[in-house]
Enzyme design. Structure first.
Site: not given
Length: 249
Positions: A89, A175, A177
């Site tokens: 990001c 994202h 993650e």
């Protein structure tokens, strides 16, 4: 054991689900916050792997955040050396800026869970594990594809969702993650308006997190494992095309 350094731009945006595949690959993880007075003296060329996470600031807000300019100068040197670097990001936007590309506010907020379109014509595309999997998006900025970089994925709203520069430099706008980390709820508490600005609601985003989070993180871990396996031990395979432009970005 290799040394991996996480740069955290805000406390609630950490490495989250990516920790496991990085540690499984043999890296010892350390972390530093940009608010730490010691950050200005950190040699960004020293870690075997550098990981830059997200944040609500824009790369172009250097008057409000003077550390951005300092970090970009050091990042430019690392990228020029082709040293393994991952940006997520805001971290991806920093890589783009350090390579001389324009970073700017996008036309729409992109917040929520949806898949990206992974370029299937790239046979060794490390993003293969997330193909068709809804992953979390939470951004309003975008960037031009840097010269010499290869676009890996797009979405309906943003053409540049991921790129690489050689085998060692990977930038991810989304994202993957996030999905199992409780810090997601801190994001929701701090920015409930983000879902509304993207045409959704906070309740709908929380529900999507419950539905898609575990699969998103599993796919994200697969992505990182594939990328780490393909890292080159030879420095110099990713060269910043316009040295000096990062400081002025």
């Amino acid at each position: 054991m290799g040394h991996a350094l996480i740069i955290r731009h805000v406390p609630h945006e950490g490495v989250a689900g990516y920790r496991r595949p990085i540690e499984d690959a043999g890296y010892r993880l350390d972390r530093i916050d940009v608010a730490d007075p010691a950050f200005a003296a950190v040699d960004l060329n020293a870690p075997d792997l550098l990981i830059m996470m997200g944040g609500p600031m824009g790369v172009y807000e250097q008057d409000r955040h003077p550390w951005i300019r300092c970090q970009l100068r050091r990042l430019e040197r690392r990228l020029a050396a082709g040293l393994p670097t991952l940006g997520v990001c805001f971290g991806a936007q920093m890589i783009a800026a350090a390579m001389g590309a324009r970073v700017f506010p996008g036309p729409h907020k992109e917040v929520g869970f949806h898949p990206v379109t992974v370029r299937e014509e790239i046979a060794d595309n490390p993003l293969g594990p997330i193909r068709g999997v809804p992953v979390l998006h939470w951004h309003g900025d975008s960037f031009d594809l840097p010269a010499g970089a290869e676009r890996l994925a797009s979405s309906a709203l943003y053409e540049n969702q991921a790129f690489r520069a050689g085998p060692n430099i990977l930038a991810l706008q989304f994202h993957a993650e996030m999905g199992e980390d409780p810090r997601f709820h801190a994001w929701m508490e701090q920015w409930p308006e983000a879902a509304v600005e993207a045409g959704s609601t906070p309740d709908a985003l929380v529900a999507a997190h419950a539905t898609h989070g575990t699969a998103a993180v599993a796919a994200g871990r697969g992505l990182i494992r594939r990328w780490l396996r393909g890292l080159s031990a030879v420095a110099g395979e990713a060269i910043v095309p316009d040295p000096g432009r990062a400081a002025a970005a």
